[in-house]
Design an enzyme around this catalytic site. Structure first.
Site, mmCIF file in Angstrom:
data_model
loop_
_atom_site.group_PDB
_atom_site.id
_atom_site.type_symbol
_atom_site.label_atom_id
_atom_site.label_comp_id
_atom_site.label_asym_id
_atom_site.label_seq_id
_atom_site.Cartn_x
_atom_site.Cartn_y
_atom_site.Cartn_z
ATOM 1 N N ASP A 127 70.623 -6.233 3.516
ATOM 2 C CA ASP A 127 71.537 -7.287 3.977
ATOM 3 C C ASP A 127 71.490 -8.555 3.104
ATOM 4 O OD1 ASP A 127 69.060 -8.391 4.728
ATOM 5 O OD2 ASP A 127 69.929 -9.351 6.491
ATOM 6 N N GLU A 128 71.065 -8.397 1.870
ATOM 7 C CA GLU A 128 70.768 -9.575 1.055
ATOM 8 C C GLU A 128 71.085 -9.316 -0.415
ATOM 9 O OE1 GLU A 128 66.643 -11.786 0.432
ATOM 10 O OE2 GLU A 128 66.662 -10.454 2.144
ATOM 11 N N ASP B 267 72.578 -13.836 2.658
ATOM 12 C CA ASP B 267 71.697 -13.105 3.562
ATOM 13 C C ASP B 267 72.372 -13.028 4.933
ATOM 14 O OD1 ASP B 267 69.542 -11.889 4.757
ATOM 15 O OD2 ASP B 267 68.450 -13.768 5.080
HETATM 16 P P1 TTP Z 1 65.790 -10.020 7.346
HETATM 17 O O1 TTP Z 1 66.890 -10.511 6.465
HETATM 18 O O2 TTP Z 1 64.390 -10.420 7.007
HETATM 19 O O3 TTP Z 1 66.022 -10.516 8.849
HETATM 20 P P2 TTP Z 1 67.346 -10.620 9.697
HETATM 21 O O4 TTP Z 1 68.582 -10.351 8.919
HETATM 22 O O5 TTP Z 1 67.192 -9.776 10.937
HETATM 23 O O6 TTP Z 1 67.320 -12.134 10.191
HETATM 24 P P3 TTP Z 1 67.576 -13.449 9.327
HETATM 25 O O7 TTP Z 1 68.759 -14.092 9.988
HETATM 26 O O8 TTP Z 1 66.342 -14.250 9.491
HETATM 27 O O9 TTP Z 1 67.851 -13.062 7.924
HETATM 28 O O10 TTP Z 1 65.844 -8.450 7.421
HETATM 29 C C1 TTP Z 1 67.058 -7.715 7.406
HETATM 30 C C2 TTP Z 1 66.927 -6.522 8.334
HETATM 31 O O11 TTP Z 1 65.839 -5.718 7.901
HETATM 32 C C3 TTP Z 1 66.643 -6.893 9.756
HETATM 33 O O12 TTP Z 1 67.825 -7.120 10.523
HETATM 34 C C4 TTP Z 1 65.847 -5.734 10.247
HETATM 35 C C5 TTP Z 1 65.152 -5.185 9.019
HETATM 36 N N1 TTP Z 1 63.709 -5.568 9.038
HETATM 37 C C6 TTP Z 1 62.785 -4.644 9.540
HETATM 38 O O13 TTP Z 1 63.147 -3.533 9.919
HETATM 39 N N2 TTP Z 1 61.464 -5.006 9.580
HETATM 40 C C7 TTP Z 1 61.012 -6.240 9.174
HETATM 41 O O14 TTP Z 1 59.803 -6.526 9.242
HETATM 42 C C8 TTP Z 1 61.977 -7.171 8.661
HETATM 43 C C9 TTP Z 1 61.525 -8.543 8.203
HETATM 44 C C10 TTP Z 1 63.302 -6.793 8.610
HETATM 45 CA CA CA Z 2 68.909 -11.312 6.916
#
Ligand code: TTP
Ligand code: CA
Length: 441
Positions: free
Chosen positions: A137-138, A44
């Site tokens: 991103d995962e 992730d």
């Molecule tokens: P996530 O993997 O949930 O968050 P992240 O990568 O920003 O942070 P983390 O380090 O905790 O993993 O989500 C991936 C991307 O998806 C994030 O950068 C932005 C987008 N996203 C949204 O647009 N709305 C949302 O509610 C969430 C949770 C994510």
């Molecule tokens: Ca993420």
């Protein structure tokens, strides 16, 4: 106990486990009893959108960056600095502004984020064909059986990947490594950002015991409340409860609770194969009835198709020949093979066999070859003892592929594999090629 240094990317074994890498002095070491035996990873990216913005504008490096701009907008994500002020995803931007008044608020740039995502997934694909994307991103990666290919265990391959993504792409990831998807996903979240956490088989039950029930996906607010009323707060309480009773109380969900609370998850990493079939075809300038010329064209198409398969790391087992007659009548002929393949010479031989039965003086304006029954993999190459001729051709084809990978597409002309190639090239000069990679389903 073995340990892995995430900076000099080495596995070592010293007792007791050192605080710093004896080789490079880095404190970023992970020691684990099962370090080299685990194969399921969850990856992730950290604060994905925000970190891409920071990468693109280094002046933002130490600033709280929040993605989501505008009076009525919500926060898509924010960097870890902004998180310290309590800002989080899905929060109204106006609230975020109050919590973090010196935050740098930016609009989303999806095109850029998708581009970076593609680059990261392309690096995953160098490691294994078994990639299950979960979001932009995962992804889950199954690295089982790749040790020979990489000459290294999955843990080391993953540490190298994290380093490569930081150096080449300029963003950081967090990795969870375990023996199934449920645990790998939990692990990737344990040490963010730039995390690398491992949950081994031996520790699974004890690791899960004190975790709250809502660590299990699918257990939302309401269900957590219900479980609480019924006396289930931790996974230990679920572990110690008879499975039959959980099923009686909660149906299929109960069965899931029983399994997952014990860290049992038999779901495979399922790659998301968009293309159900791949094909390529050519329309001639002048109609052709000559078997040799058609066959030569077929060889070129088989090579092209094979390259597409190899690039996508796919194999298939149904080969289809497509012909269009002078009067636009379509003929398709298919044959299923026993061992799925991605090899040009095998695709060609099957397609040529199908072609042989169609050449009867009819003039053709188009020829194509396709493959379906696609699945991830490289395929099993024919074995020397059983089919020495085919094995020899396969070895030649793989050698050419290696050269092409090293020195570029045009480094080797595979005319050597098929002597008729040059003959047709002169006869068919100017023939129009319509390559199409069909994506159905
Ligand atoms: P996530 O993997 O949930 O968050 P992240 O990568 O920003 O942070 P983390 O380090 O905790 O993993 O989500 C991936 C991307 O998806 C994030 O950068 C932005 C987008 N996203 C949204 O647009 N709305 C949302 O509610 C969430 C949770 C994510
Ligand atoms: Ca993420």
């Amino acid at each position: 106990m073995q340990f892995l240094c995430r900076d000099c990317i080495r596995i070592g074994e010293v007792f007791p486990t050192p605080k710093r890498c004896p080789n490079c002095g880095s404190p970023r070491i992970i020691a684990h009893e099962e370090l080299t035996g685990l194969t399921i990873a969850h990856i992730d990216c950290d604060a994905f959108y925000a970190n891409i913005e920071k990468r693109n504008n280094p002046q933002l490096k130490d600033r709280p960056v929040i993605i989501g701009m505008g009076v009525r907008s919500v926060v898509a994500t924010c960097c870890y600095i902004a998180r310290q002020s309590g800002v989080h995803s899905a929060m109204p931007s106006s609230t975020a502004k109050k919590l973090c008044p010196n935050g740098v608020f930016l609009k989303t740039n999806m095109k850029e984020y998708k581009k970076v995502s593609r680059e990261i997934f392309a690096l995953f694909e160098q490691l294994t064909p078994l990639i299950e994307p979960l979001s932009i991103d995962e992804a889950f990666l199954d690295l089982g059986g790749t040790q020979k290919l990489h000459k290294a265990p999955p843990a080391l391959v993953l540490a190298k990947l994290a380093q490569k993504i930081e150096q080449q792409i300029g963003i950081s990831i967090s990795i969870g490594l375990s023996h199934n998807k449920f645990l790998a996903k939990i692990a990737s979240d344990m040490d963010k950002p730039r995390g690398f956490s491992i949950i081994g088989k031996q520790e699974t039950l004890s690791f899960l015991a004190n975790k709250p029930v809502n660590i299990i996906y699918g257990v939302g607010k309401k269900f957590t409340q219900k479980l609480k009323q019924d006396g289930f707060l931790t996974l230990a309480q679920l572990q110690n409860h008879p499975k039959e009773d959980l099923i009686k109380r909660y149906g299929e969900l109960g069965a899931n609770l029983a399994q997952l609370s014990r860290g049992i998850d038999n779901r495979k990493v399922k790659p998301n194969i968009k293309a159900k079939s791949l094909s390529t075809e050519i329309t001639f300038e002048k109609d052709i009835d000559d078997f040799e010329i058609l066959s030569t064209k077929l060889y070129e198409l088989s090579e092209k198709l094979s390259q597409a398969l190899k690039k996508k790391r796919l194999i298939g087992d149904i080969i289809t020949l497509k012909l269009k007659t002078k009067s636009f009548k379509l003929r398709t002929r298919s044959k299923q093979i026993v061992l799925p393949t991605q090899l040009a010479h095998i695709i060609f031989e099957i397609a040529q066999y199908l072609l042989l039965r169609e050449v009867d003086g009819t003039k053709f304006r188009l020829i194509g070859v396709g493959i379906s029954g696609l699945r991830p993999g490289r395929g099993q190459d024919p074995i020397d003892l059983i089919e020495p001729k085919i094995a020899k051709k396969t070895a030649a084809e793989r050698a050419i592929d290696n050269l092409r990978e090293k020195y570029g597409e045009n480094a080797v002309i595979s005319g050597k594999l098929y002597p008729l190639k040059n003959k047709s090239d002169t006869k068919n000069k100017g023939g129009k090629t319509n390559e199409r990679i069909n994506k159905r389903g």
